[in-house]
Write a protein that holds these residues in place. Sequence first.
Motif, mmCIF file in Angstrom:
data_model
loop_
_atom_site.group_PDB
_atom_site.id
_atom_site.type_symbol
_atom_site.label_atom_id
_atom_site.label_comp_id
_atom_site.label_asym_id
_atom_site.label_seq_id
_atom_site.Cartn_x
_atom_site.Cartn_y
_atom_site.Cartn_z
ATOM 1 N N VAL A 1 0.472 1.086 -0.635
ATOM 2 C CA VAL A 1 -0.768 1.077 -1.523
ATOM 3 C C VAL A 1 -0.956 2.763 -2.187
ATOM 4 N N LEU A 2 -0.489 2.627 -3.242
ATOM 5 C CA LEU A 2 -0.469 4.644 -4.042
ATOM 6 C C LEU A 2 -1.194 4.865 -3.770
ATOM 7 N N ARG A 3 -2.087 5.978 -3.445
ATOM 8 C CA ARG A 3 -3.257 6.566 -3.499
ATOM 9 C C ARG A 3 -2.314 7.865 -3.914
ATOM 10 N N VAL A 4 -3.785 8.060 -4.900
ATOM 11 C CA VAL A 4 -4.300 9.407 -5.863
ATOM 12 C C VAL A 4 -5.126 10.234 -5.160
ATOM 13 N N ALA A 5 -5.273 11.442 -4.511
ATOM 14 C CA ALA A 5 -6.773 12.073 -4.169
ATOM 15 C C ALA A 5 -6.862 11.186 -3.450
ATOM 16 N N GLY A 6 -6.360 10.816 -2.473
ATOM 17 C CA GLY A 6 -7.104 9.812 -0.818
ATOM 18 C C GLY A 6 -7.277 8.504 -1.697
ATOM 19 N N ARG A 7 -6.921 8.618 -3.044
ATOM 20 C CA ARG A 7 -8.220 7.117 -3.614
ATOM 21 C C ARG A 7 -7.009 5.774 -3.619
ATOM 22 N N PRO A 8 -6.953 5.038 -3.456
ATOM 23 C CA PRO A 8 -6.069 4.152 -3.482
ATOM 24 C C PRO A 8 -6.232 3.337 -5.269
ATOM 25 N N VAL A 9 -4.624 3.237 -5.427
ATOM 26 C CA VAL A 9 -4.412 3.380 -7.053
ATOM 27 C C VAL A 9 -3.997 2.305 -7.652
ATOM 28 N N GLY A 10 -3.253 1.682 -6.535
ATOM 29 C CA GLY A 10 -1.917 1.090 -7.120
ATOM 30 C C GLY A 10 -1.734 -0.304 -6.174
ATOM 31 N N ARG A 11 -1.204 -1.369 -6.080
ATOM 32 C CA ARG A 11 -0.831 -1.989 -4.963
ATOM 33 C C ARG A 11 1.159 -2.484 -5.479
ATOM 34 N N TYR A 12 1.891 -1.971 -5.185
ATOM 35 C CA TYR A 12 3.094 -2.323 -4.635
ATOM 36 C C TYR A 12 3.650 -3.970 -4.168
ATOM 37 N N VAL A 13 3.897 -4.634 -5.241
ATOM 38 C CA VAL A 13 4.058 -5.934 -4.155
ATOM 39 C C VAL A 13 5.806 -6.210 -3.914
ATOM 40 N N THR A 14 6.680 -6.249 -2.927
ATOM 41 C CA THR A 14 7.943 -5.639 -3.095
ATOM 42 C C THR A 14 8.933 -7.759 -2.704
ATOM 43 N N ARG A 15 8.077 -7.864 -2.013
ATOM 44 C CA ARG A 15 8.379 -9.410 -1.900
ATOM 45 C C ARG A 15 7.365 -10.518 -1.959
ATOM 46 N N PRO A 16 7.709 -11.031 -3.441
ATOM 47 C CA PRO A 16 6.520 -12.191 -3.934
ATOM 48 C C PRO A 16 6.718 -13.500 -3.934
ATOM 49 N N GLU A 17 5.891 -14.252 -3.001
ATOM 50 C CA GLU A 17 6.019 -16.017 -3.371
ATOM 51 C C GLU A 17 5.650 -16.402 -4.490
ATOM 52 N N LEU A 18 7.000 -16.758 -5.118
ATOM 53 C CA LEU A 18 6.723 -16.661 -6.381
ATOM 54 C C LEU A 18 7.765 -18.047 -7.012
ATOM 55 N N PRO A 19 7.697 -19.384 -7.627
ATOM 56 C CA PRO A 19 8.181 -19.899 -8.164
ATOM 57 C C PRO A 19 9.448 -19.219 -9.210
ATOM 58 N N ALA A 20 10.700 -19.754 -9.765
ATOM 59 C CA ALA A 20 11.765 -19.235 -10.092
ATOM 60 C C ALA A 20 11.748 -19.203 -11.108
ATOM 61 N N ARG A 21 10.853 -20.004 -11.515
ATOM 62 C CA ARG A 21 10.241 -20.416 -13.025
ATOM 63 C C ARG A 21 10.101 -18.600 -13.766
ATOM 64 N N LEU A 22 9.703 -18.328 -12.815
ATOM 65 C CA LEU A 22 8.746 -16.978 -13.451
ATOM 66 C C LEU A 22 9.112 -15.317 -12.884
ATOM 67 N N SER A 23 10.321 -15.625 -12.221
ATOM 68 C CA SER A 23 11.860 -14.509 -11.900
ATOM 69 C C SER A 23 11.668 -13.618 -11.359
ATOM 70 N N PRO A 24 10.927 -14.197 -10.174
ATOM 71 C CA PRO A 24 10.361 -13.239 -9.040
ATOM 72 C C PRO A 24 10.949 -11.969 -9.096
ATOM 73 N N ARG A 25 10.048 -11.121 -8.859
ATOM 74 C CA ARG A 25 10.205 -9.350 -8.591
ATOM 75 C C ARG A 25 9.439 -9.115 -8.689
ATOM 76 N N PRO A 26 9.563 -7.685 -7.825
ATOM 77 C CA PRO A 26 8.168 -6.706 -7.491
ATOM 78 C C PRO A 26 7.363 -6.250 -8.363
ATOM 79 N N TYR A 27 6.326 -5.885 -7.980
ATOM 80 C CA TYR A 27 5.472 -5.214 -9.002
ATOM 81 C C TYR A 27 4.302 -4.908 -8.555
#
Length: 282
Positions: A9-35
């Motif tokens: 979780v990215l934070r700015v001035a203590g507030r969460p502003v972004g969630r980064y998912v490193t190992r998403p469970e996605l079907p191969a057709r979606l070209s799994p990747r962090p986001y």
Amino acid sequence: MTSSNDTAVLRVAGRPVGRYVTRPELPARLSPRPYLHPVTTLAGTAVTELTPADHAHHLGVGVAVPDVEGFNFWGGRTYVRDQGPTELDNHGSQRHVMFQLRDPDGFVEELRWVAAGGELLRERRTVAATELTDQAWALDLTFSLTNVTKYPLSIGSPATNGRPGAAYGGFFWRARKESSAPEVFSAGAEGEERVHGRPADWLALRGGTWTLVFAGATEQTRRDPWFVRTEEYPGVGSSLAHGERLPIPPGETVVRRVVTVVADGRLDRDAAAALVRKAVSP
């Protein structure tokens, strides 16, 4: 940055502003990747979308390339010359290896771009979140792609494969879809038709209560034309392969850096330019 094995979780001035998912469970057709998703303004308005119905392979904010030596790291169909969009079993995945650095406001990550059982590219991704004002913050994303094979690789796009106007591939931000399309403008132009496919120092996407301002933060990044969609769906990317394929010889590295201002409210041209100057200043 609070984190688990799979999210940060990215934070700015203590507030969460972004969630980064490193190992998403996605079907191969979606070209799994962090986001990154959701990404929000400081007031909490979400400005990204994940696997929307119109394009299930759009994954918030990240790096996606539709053609690395014929392998699809974008997701969905592949544009084949003289054939059009085609379902192929050619999808790759970006695999999180490790965080080399983690702080509350950012991280440095190592990734492997793997397809057909082999590693093609090794990526170093740096993400940093910075407060600009009490209504705006900046997401600074740099990616470095190194050819780890013994052979020349090249990055392409539907445009280099024969589809005019579709040079997407590289940094990409799938924005929030609202009842009406967002407005888009740069320092010298306005509207999707006038800003799409052209370089610009910065580009603003303005929704109902939010504004995103994208800026190339290096000379090379500023030379890449922007890929822009507002009517079909809201999305902005920086095109690695616009007019021709981008070669990456063995051992060579391609680096791009995009800084995005995430603001509450509907910024005008002067306010957008001022925040970009603050966000990209050395």
